[in-house]
Design a protein around this motif. Structure first.
Motif, PDB file in Angstrom:
ATOM      1  N   PHE A 139       0.827  -1.206   0.000  1.00 21.82           N
ATOM      2  CA  PHE A 139       0.000   0.000   0.000  1.00 21.82           C
ATOM      3  C   PHE A 139       0.862   1.257   0.000  1.00 21.82           C
ATOM      4  O   PHE A 139       0.524   2.246  -0.648  1.00 21.82           O
ATOM      5  CB  PHE A 139      -0.948   0.009   1.202  1.00 21.82           C
ATOM      6  N   ARG A 140       1.994   1.216   0.692  1.00 20.97           N
ATOM      7  CA  ARG A 140       2.906   2.354   0.720  1.00 20.97           C
ATOM      8  C   ARG A 140       3.464   2.625  -0.680  1.00 20.97           C
ATOM      9  O   ARG A 140       3.523   3.774  -1.127  1.00 20.97           O
ATOM     10  CB  ARG A 140       4.041   2.090   1.709  1.00 20.97           C
ATOM     11  N   GLU A 141       3.849   1.556  -1.383  1.00 19.11           N
ATOM     12  CA  GLU A 141       4.369   1.700  -2.747  1.00 19.11           C
ATOM     13  C   GLU A 141       3.315   2.270  -3.685  1.00 19.11           C
ATOM     14  O   GLU A 141       3.639   3.006  -4.622  1.00 19.11           O
ATOM     15  CB  GLU A 141       4.850   0.347  -3.271  1.00 19.11           C
ATOM     16  N   LEU A 142       2.049   1.922  -3.447  1.00 19.79           N
ATOM     17  CA  LEU A 142       0.945   2.413  -4.282  1.00 19.79           C
ATOM     18  C   LEU A 142       0.457   3.792  -3.846  1.00 19.79           C
ATOM     19  O   LEU A 142      -0.454   4.349  -4.452  1.00 19.79           O
ATOM     20  CB  LEU A 142      -0.224   1.419  -4.243  1.00 19.79           C
ATOM     21  N   ASP A 143       1.071   4.335  -2.791  1.00 16.51           N
ATOM     22  CA  ASP A 143       0.671   5.613  -2.213  1.00 16.51           C
ATOM     23  C   ASP A 143      -0.787   5.586  -1.751  1.00 16.51           C
ATOM     24  O   ASP A 143      -1.511   6.566  -1.860  1.00 16.51           O
ATOM     25  CB  ASP A 143       0.918   6.760  -3.200  1.00 16.51           C
ATOM     26  N   ASP A 144      -1.210   4.435  -1.246  1.00 15.52           N
ATOM     27  CA  ASP A 144      -2.563   4.262  -0.703  1.00 15.52           C
ATOM     28  C   ASP A 144      -2.469   4.385   0.814  1.00 15.52           C
ATOM     29  O   ASP A 144      -2.226   3.415   1.531  1.00 15.52           O
ATOM     30  CB  ASP A 144      -3.117   2.889  -1.107  1.00 15.52           C
ATOM     31  N   HIS A 164      -4.730   5.128   3.078  1.00 11.61           N
ATOM     32  CA  HIS A 164      -5.806   4.465   3.830  1.00 11.61           C
ATOM     33  C   HIS A 164      -5.504   2.966   3.978  1.00 11.61           C
ATOM     34  O   HIS A 164      -5.609   2.414   5.080  1.00 11.61           O
ATOM     35  CB  HIS A 164      -7.157   4.675   3.143  1.00 11.61           C
ATOM     36  N   GLY A 165      -5.146   2.314   2.882  1.00  9.95           N
ATOM     37  CA  GLY A 165      -4.808   0.890   2.939  1.00  9.95           C
ATOM     38  C   GLY A 165      -3.611   0.632   3.835  1.00  9.95           C
ATOM     39  O   GLY A 165      -3.592  -0.332   4.610  1.00  9.95           O
ATOM     40  N   GLU A 166      -2.605   1.493   3.738  1.00  8.78           N
ATOM     41  CA  GLU A 166      -1.421   1.340   4.580  1.00  8.78           C
ATOM     42  C   GLU A 166      -1.791   1.492   6.055  1.00  8.78           C
ATOM     43  O   GLU A 166      -1.358   0.697   6.901  1.00  8.78           O
ATOM     44  CB  GLU A 166      -0.364   2.381   4.205  1.00  8.78           C
ATOM     45  N   GLY A 167      -2.610   2.478   6.353  1.00 10.03           N
ATOM     46  CA  GLY A 167      -3.033   2.696   7.742  1.00 10.03           C
ATOM     47  C   GLY A 167      -3.818   1.518   8.287  1.00 10.03           C
ATOM     48  O   GLY A 167      -3.627   1.100   9.437  1.00 10.03           O
ATOM     49  N   THR A 168      -4.700   0.973   7.463  1.00 13.25           N
ATOM     50  CA  THR A 168      -5.481  -0.196   7.883  1.00 13.25           C
ATOM     51  C   THR A 168      -4.565  -1.383   8.155  1.00 13.25           C
ATOM     52  O   THR A 168      -4.715  -2.078   9.165  1.00 13.25           O
ATOM     53  CB  THR A 168      -6.519  -0.555   6.805  1.00 13.25           C
ATOM     54  N   ALA A 169      -3.614  -1.617   7.259  1.00  8.47           N
ATOM     55  CA  ALA A 169      -2.685  -2.740   7.438  1.00  8.47           C
ATOM     56  C   ALA A 169      -1.837  -2.545   8.692  1.00  8.47           C
ATOM     57  O   ALA A 169      -1.629  -3.499   9.458  1.00  8.47           O
ATOM     58  CB  ALA A 169      -1.796  -2.896   6.205  1.00  8.47           C
ATOM     59  N   LEU A 170      -1.365  -1.327   8.922  1.00  6.25           N
ATOM     60  CA  LEU A 170      -0.554  -1.063  10.111  1.00  6.25           C
ATOM     61  C   LEU A 170      -1.370  -1.201  11.395  1.00  6.25           C
ATOM     62  O   LEU A 170      -0.869  -1.700  12.411  1.00  6.25           O
ATOM     63  CB  LEU A 170       0.086   0.318  10.023  1.00  6.25           C
ATOM     64  N   ASN A 171      -2.616  -0.767  11.364  1.00 14.01           N
ATOM     65  CA  ASN A 171      -3.498  -0.926  12.520  1.00 14.01           C
ATOM     66  C   ASN A 171      -3.688  -2.410  12.836  1.00 14.01           C
ATOM     67  O   ASN A 171      -3.566  -2.841  13.987  1.00 14.01           O
ATOM     68  CB  ASN A 171      -4.847  -0.260  12.252  1.00 14.01           C
TER      69      ASN A 171
END
Length: 77
Positions: free
Chosen positions: A28-33, A35-42
Motif C-alpha cells: 500500500f505504501r508503494e501504491l501511495d494508498d 488508507h490501505g497502509e493505515g489499515t494494514a498497520l493498525n
C-alpha cells in the motif's frame, strides 16, 4: 493481503498474520494508498498485541500451575 492477515489471525497463526500485514503495508505504501497502509498497520499492531497477550497468558498459566502443585499434593495426603 489484509484479508490473508485477517484469516491467519482468526486461526491464531499470529506470526504468519504479522508477515502478511507487513507485506500489505509495504504494498500500500508503494501504491501511495495511505488508507490501505493505515489499515494494514493498525491490524499489524492488533495482531502483535494478541501474540504478546497469548504469550503472557501461557506464562501466567505455567506460574499458577507450579504454585498450586504443592497444594494439590497436600490435598492428596
Amino acid at each position: 493481503m489484509t484479508g490473508l492477515g485477517a484469516a491467519l489471525r482468526q486461526v491464531r497463526r499470529f506470526n504468519d498474520a504479522i508477515t502478511a500485514y507487513t507485506q500489505a503495508a509495504d504494498t500500500f505504501r508503494e501504491l501511495d494508498d495511505r488508507h490501505g497502509e493505515g489499515t494494514a498497520l493498525n491490524n499489524l499492531g492488533i495482531t502483535r498485541e494478541l501474540r504478546r497477550s497469548r504469550g503472557l497468558l501461557a506464562l501466567w498459566r505455567r506460574i499458577t500451575r507450579r504454585r498450586d502443585e504443592p497444594a494439590r499434593e497436600r490435598i492428596r495426603l
